[in-house]
Design a protein around this motif. Structure first.
Motif, PDB file in Angstrom:
ATOM      1  N   LEU A  93       2.382   7.473  -4.724  1.00  7.22           N
ATOM      2  CA  LEU A  93       2.640   7.110  -2.827  1.00  7.22           C
ATOM      3  C   LEU A  93       4.161   7.046  -3.018  1.00  7.22           C
ATOM      4  O   LEU A  93       4.728   7.326  -1.912  1.00  7.22           O
ATOM      5  CB  LEU A  93       1.943   5.898  -2.591  1.00  7.22           C
ATOM      6  CG  LEU A  93       0.456   5.982  -2.699  1.00  7.22           C
ATOM      7  CD1 LEU A  93      -0.036   4.601  -2.101  1.00  7.22           C
ATOM      8  CD2 LEU A  93      -0.224   6.864  -1.838  1.00  7.22           C
ATOM      9  N   ASN A  94       4.929   6.543  -3.605  1.00  5.27           N
ATOM     10  CA  ASN A  94       6.372   6.551  -3.664  1.00  5.27           C
ATOM     11  C   ASN A  94       7.116   7.642  -3.473  1.00  5.27           C
ATOM     12  O   ASN A  94       7.918   8.127  -2.522  1.00  5.27           O
ATOM     13  CB  ASN A  94       7.032   5.642  -4.892  1.00  5.27           C
ATOM     14  CG  ASN A  94       7.519   4.381  -4.715  1.00  5.27           C
ATOM     15  OD1 ASN A  94       7.601   3.985  -3.525  1.00  5.27           O
ATOM     16  ND2 ASN A  94       7.884   3.587  -5.757  1.00  5.27           N
ATOM     17  N   ILE A  95       6.583   8.870  -4.003  1.00  2.00           N
ATOM     18  CA  ILE A  95       7.229  10.056  -3.811  1.00  2.00           C
ATOM     19  C   ILE A  95       6.702  10.781  -2.831  1.00  2.00           C
ATOM     20  O   ILE A  95       7.487  11.267  -1.917  1.00  2.00           O
ATOM     21  CB  ILE A  95       6.677  10.989  -5.219  1.00  2.00           C
ATOM     22  CG1 ILE A  95       7.263  10.588  -6.614  1.00  2.00           C
ATOM     23  CG2 ILE A  95       7.091  12.547  -5.048  1.00  2.00           C
ATOM     24  CD1 ILE A  95       6.482  10.857  -7.804  1.00  2.00           C
ATOM     25  N   GLN A  96       5.327  10.751  -2.337  1.00  5.97           N
ATOM     26  CA  GLN A  96       4.845  11.522  -1.301  1.00  5.97           C
ATOM     27  C   GLN A  96       4.905  10.829   0.010  1.00  5.97           C
ATOM     28  O   GLN A  96       5.205  11.441   1.102  1.00  5.97           O
ATOM     29  CB  GLN A  96       3.360  11.542  -1.376  1.00  5.97           C
ATOM     30  CG  GLN A  96       2.682  12.382  -2.448  1.00  5.97           C
ATOM     31  CD  GLN A  96       1.281  12.326  -2.587  1.00  5.97           C
ATOM     32  OE1 GLN A  96       0.583  11.629  -1.757  1.00  5.97           O
ATOM     33  NE2 GLN A  96       0.538  13.144  -3.324  1.00  5.97           N
ATOM     34  N   PHE A  97       5.456   9.619   0.161  1.00  6.98           N
ATOM     35  CA  PHE A  97       5.545   9.008   1.444  1.00  6.98           C
ATOM     36  C   PHE A  97       6.732   8.134   1.468  1.00  6.98           C
ATOM     37  O   PHE A  97       6.815   6.784   1.974  1.00  6.98           O
ATOM     38  CB  PHE A  97       4.136   8.219   1.678  1.00  6.98           C
ATOM     39  CG  PHE A  97       3.123   9.036   1.737  1.00  6.98           C
ATOM     40  CD1 PHE A  97       2.845   9.772   2.724  1.00  6.98           C
ATOM     41  CD2 PHE A  97       2.159   8.793   0.632  1.00  6.98           C
ATOM     42  CE1 PHE A  97       1.579  10.598   2.789  1.00  6.98           C
ATOM     43  CE2 PHE A  97       0.914   9.569   0.974  1.00  6.98           C
ATOM     44  CZ  PHE A  97       0.642  10.395   1.767  1.00  6.98           C
ATOM     45  N   LYS A  98       7.943   8.650   0.959  1.00 10.67           N
ATOM     46  CA  LYS A  98       9.409   7.782   1.042  1.00 10.67           C
ATOM     47  C   LYS A  98       9.553   7.325   2.234  1.00 10.67           C
ATOM     48  O   LYS A  98      10.353   6.114   2.621  1.00 10.67           O
ATOM     49  CB  LYS A  98       9.996   8.636   0.007  1.00 10.67           C
ATOM     50  CG  LYS A  98      10.172   8.553  -1.073  1.00 10.67           C
ATOM     51  CD  LYS A  98      11.498   9.375  -1.681  1.00 10.67           C
ATOM     52  CE  LYS A  98      11.348   9.138  -3.123  1.00 10.67           C
ATOM     53  NZ  LYS A  98      12.501  10.034  -3.919  1.00 10.67           N
ATOM     54  N   CYS A  99       9.318   8.257   3.437  1.00 11.34           N
ATOM     55  CA  CYS A  99       9.623   7.815   4.720  1.00 11.34           C
ATOM     56  C   CYS A  99       8.603   7.098   5.532  1.00 11.34           C
ATOM     57  O   CYS A  99       8.989   6.442   6.446  1.00 11.34           O
ATOM     58  CB  CYS A  99      10.279   9.000   5.554  1.00 11.34           C
ATOM     59  SG  CYS A  99       8.739  10.175   5.786  1.00 11.34           S
ATOM     60  N   ALA A 100       7.498   6.914   4.746  1.00 12.25           N
ATOM     61  CA  ALA A 100       6.278   6.270   5.710  1.00 12.25           C
ATOM     62  C   ALA A 100       6.569   4.638   5.527  1.00 12.25           C
ATOM     63  O   ALA A 100       6.859   4.083   4.401  1.00 12.25           O
ATOM     64  CB  ALA A 100       5.019   6.592   5.174  1.00 12.25           C
ATOM     65  N   THR A 101       6.220   3.961   6.392  1.00 13.10           N
ATOM     66  CA  THR A 101       6.185   2.508   6.274  1.00 13.10           C
ATOM     67  C   THR A 101       4.613   2.171   6.386  1.00 13.10           C
ATOM     68  O   THR A 101       3.703   2.347   7.039  1.00 13.10           O
ATOM     69  CB  THR A 101       6.821   1.832   7.455  1.00 13.10           C
ATOM     70  OG1 THR A 101       8.137   2.260   7.494  1.00 13.10           O
ATOM     71  CG2 THR A 101       6.816   0.172   7.315  1.00 13.10           C
ATOM     72  N   ALA A 102       4.268   1.318   5.110  1.00  8.83           N
ATOM     73  CA  ALA A 102       2.894   0.864   5.230  1.00  8.83           C
ATOM     74  C   ALA A 102       2.756  -0.405   5.742  1.00  8.83           C
ATOM     75  O   ALA A 102       3.396  -1.360   5.527  1.00  8.83           O
ATOM     76  CB  ALA A 102       2.486   0.865   3.685  1.00  8.83           C
ATOM     77  N   TYR A 103       1.618  -0.595   6.511  1.00 10.23           N
ATOM     78  CA  TYR A 103       1.282  -2.087   6.898  1.00 10.23           C
ATOM     79  C   TYR A 103       0.017  -2.443   6.556  1.00 10.23           C
ATOM     80  O   TYR A 103      -1.023  -1.732   6.167  1.00 10.23           O
ATOM     81  CB  TYR A 103       1.104  -1.702   8.626  1.00 10.23           C
ATOM     82  CG  TYR A 103       2.415  -1.797   9.297  1.00 10.23           C
ATOM     83  CD1 TYR A 103       2.890  -2.910   9.924  1.00 10.23           C
ATOM     84  CD2 TYR A 103       3.213  -0.641   9.373  1.00 10.23           C
ATOM     85  CE1 TYR A 103       4.131  -2.713  10.671  1.00 10.23           C
ATOM     86  CE2 TYR A 103       4.426  -0.412   9.722  1.00 10.23           C
ATOM     87  CZ  TYR A 103       4.802  -1.528  10.525  1.00 10.23           C
ATOM     88  OH  TYR A 103       6.102  -1.446  11.314  1.00 10.23           O
ATOM     89  N   LEU A 104      -0.448  -3.645   6.263  1.00  9.35           N
ATOM     90  CA  LEU A 104      -1.629  -4.247   6.041  1.00  9.35           C
ATOM     91  C   LEU A 104      -2.328  -4.717   7.236  1.00  9.35           C
ATOM     92  O   LEU A 104      -1.797  -5.310   8.046  1.00  9.35           O
ATOM     93  CB  LEU A 104      -1.446  -5.526   5.098  1.00  9.35           C
ATOM     94  CG  LEU A 104      -2.717  -6.168   4.568  1.00  9.35           C
ATOM     95  CD1 LEU A 104      -3.712  -5.009   3.851  1.00  9.35           C
ATOM     96  CD2 LEU A 104      -2.244  -7.312   3.925  1.00  9.35           C
ATOM     97  N   ALA A 105      -3.579  -4.294   7.652  1.00 13.05           N
ATOM     98  CA  ALA A 105      -4.300  -4.234   8.899  1.00 13.05           C
ATOM     99  C   ALA A 105      -5.353  -5.495   8.502  1.00 13.05           C
ATOM    100  O   ALA A 105      -5.977  -5.405   7.702  1.00 13.05           O
ATOM    101  CB  ALA A 105      -4.995  -3.206   9.423  1.00 13.05           C
TER     102      ALA A 105
END
Length: 61
Positions: free
Chosen positions: A8-20
């Motif tokens: 996930l670090n590699i694929q989504f470096k620019c994405a911000t993850a939120y816990l819903a």
């Protein structure tokens, strides 16, 4: 403690993850001192939602 899987670090470096979390869980669990401290320490971003109204109640960055 919790980490981001390397893939996930590699694929989504620019994405911000939120816990819903449902509002009932937020009000009962996340109002306690330990969960609040963990959220701050690990910089967990939250989306609190109302499952009945299908609406976001608050975003916590």
């Amino acid at each position: 403690m919790w980490g981001v899987p390397p893939a996930l670090n590699i694929q989504f470096k620019c994405a911000t993850a939120y816990l819903a979390v449902p509002i009932a869980t937020y009000e009962s669990f996340f109002s306690r001192e330990l969960p609040q401290a963990s959220v701050r320490q690990h910089q967990v971003k939250l989306i609190v939602y109302n499952p009945v109204q299908e609406a976001i109640v608050k975003w916590i960055d």
